[in-house]
Design a protein around this motif. Structure first.
Motif, mmCIF file in Angstrom:
data_model
loop_
_atom_site.group_PDB
_atom_site.id
_atom_site.type_symbol
_atom_site.label_atom_id
_atom_site.label_comp_id
_atom_site.label_asym_id
_atom_site.label_seq_id
_atom_site.Cartn_x
_atom_site.Cartn_y
_atom_site.Cartn_z
ATOM 1 N N ASP A 37 -2.647 0.148 -6.588
ATOM 2 C CA ASP A 37 -3.114 1.479 -6.208
ATOM 3 C C ASP A 37 -2.470 1.979 -4.917
ATOM 4 O O ASP A 37 -2.552 3.160 -4.594
ATOM 5 C CB ASP A 37 -4.643 1.472 -6.051
ATOM 6 N N GLY A 38 -1.850 1.083 -4.181
ATOM 7 C CA GLY A 38 -1.203 1.473 -2.937
ATOM 8 C C GLY A 38 -0.542 0.274 -2.298
ATOM 9 O O GLY A 38 -0.333 -0.750 -2.946
ATOM 10 N N GLY A 39 -0.190 0.405 -1.031
ATOM 11 C CA GLY A 39 0.416 -0.704 -0.318
ATOM 12 C C GLY A 39 1.886 -0.490 -0.026
ATOM 13 O O GLY A 39 2.505 0.462 -0.502
ATOM 14 N N LEU A 42 4.746 -0.018 -2.971
ATOM 15 C CA LEU A 42 4.830 1.308 -3.584
ATOM 16 C C LEU A 42 5.434 2.328 -2.619
ATOM 17 O O LEU A 42 6.204 3.204 -3.028
ATOM 18 C CB LEU A 42 3.456 1.776 -4.051
ATOM 19 N N THR A 43 5.081 2.206 -1.357
ATOM 20 C CA THR A 43 5.652 3.110 -0.358
ATOM 21 C C THR A 43 7.160 2.939 -0.286
ATOM 22 O O THR A 43 7.918 3.923 -0.254
ATOM 23 C CB THR A 43 5.028 2.848 1.021
ATOM 24 N N ARG A 83 4.440 8.828 -11.674
ATOM 25 C CA ARG A 83 4.718 8.939 -10.237
ATOM 26 C C ARG A 83 6.210 8.884 -9.934
ATOM 27 O O ARG A 83 6.707 9.676 -9.123
ATOM 28 C CB ARG A 83 4.004 7.820 -9.483
#
Length: 282
Positions: A37-39, A42-43, A83
């Motif tokens: 969901d993030g982290g 992914l960034t 995405r």
């Protein structure tokens, strides 16, 4: 941007990949490594996507599973596709999951009418969810299975026509399988329909430590072998340029060493472009 040759993305090469500006370069990831969901991962991937096209090459959909596609897994994949808008999405002709649980391997599929029906249904579900066609990769073979109803190219062709998908031709898998089962790699390469091939993979292999060259292992742990390069050049000369990936998953060398292999594939595609209309993804 036309995709020529790309590289499989590995964490030690993140910074070098971000800085790379080779013409036609793209990077492949295994989406299962980014289903969060993030982290930071992914960034970082978002930064890379701003510079280069991406390909998502799945290992977990278990398309040949008679129990159907894992809907939670498919939903996570769909979020990644939405995405990052990858240029290519692909999966393996294999199964790894049943009602009894999941197995850490890509297991072989009998080429039968029953398997075709299962694969067609599962691929259709995936393509409907992702709103795009996916490419299916031919596997490596290590054991002769007498229960197959037809040869591999015929089965892959029928699957692609019926399911509305495309094919990812892994040239190393073709070579390894032909050596292990006493097949004809050139005949395989010459038979696959040009209009169905959306992508090509190149990788290295090694001989089994005990059986030697009687059993080749698709280890993705060595440079592409000369015989595999020859098959690749034969394929591209016939069908024209396709996005082509150098895979390396073990014994990872320096990024520039992989770039050199990638440059060789890029040169093959450039030569083919002079004789064929460009057919790589935009």
């Amino acid at each position: 941007m036309k995709l020529t040759a790309g590289l499989g993305l590995k964490p030690p090469h993140f910074d070098a990949a971000l800085a790379c500006r080779d013409p036609g370069m793209w990077f492949e990831i295994h989406p299962e490594n980014y289903m969060a969901d993030g982290g930071p991962r992914l960034t970082w991937l978002a930064l890379l996507r701003a510079q280069h096209p991406l390909s998502l090459h799945g290992v977990g959909l278990s398309l040949a599973s008679a129990d159907g596609v894992d809907e939670a897994h498919l939903a996570r994949l769909a979020r990644l596709v939405e995405r990052f808008e990858p240029a290519l999405v692909s999966e393996h002709l294999a199964w790894s999951r049943s009602a009894a649980g999941s197995l850490p391997d890509l297991l072989p599929v009998l080429r039968t009418a029953q398997a075709l029906a299962v694969l067609t249904a599962n691929i259709g579900r995936v393509q409907d969810k992702l709103k795009r066609a996916i490419a299916i990769e031919n596997p490596s073979h290590y054991l002769r299975i007498d229960a197959h109803a037809e040869d591999e190219v015929a089965f892959l062709t029928r699957l692609a026509r019926v399911a509305g998908c495309t094919l990812l031709v892994d040239v190393n898998n073709v070579y390894v399988s032909a050596c292990n089962l006493d097949g004809d790699a050139q005949a395989w390469i010459d038979a696959v329909p040009a209009d169905l091939v959306a992508e090509v993979h190149l990788a290295g292999h090694h001989a089994d430590p005990q059986l030697g060259t009687r059993l080749l292992i698709d280890g993705h742990d060595a440079p592409v072998a000369p015989a595999v390069w020859a098959l690749y050049e034969r394929l591209i000369e016939r069908i024209g340029p396709r996005p082509s990936l150098i895979e390396r998953d073990d014994n990872l060398p320096a990024f520039d060493e992989l770039r050199a292999e990638r440059a060789r594939a890029h040169a093959v595609l450039a030569t083919a472009t002079r004789h064929h209309p460009w057919q790589c993804a935009a």
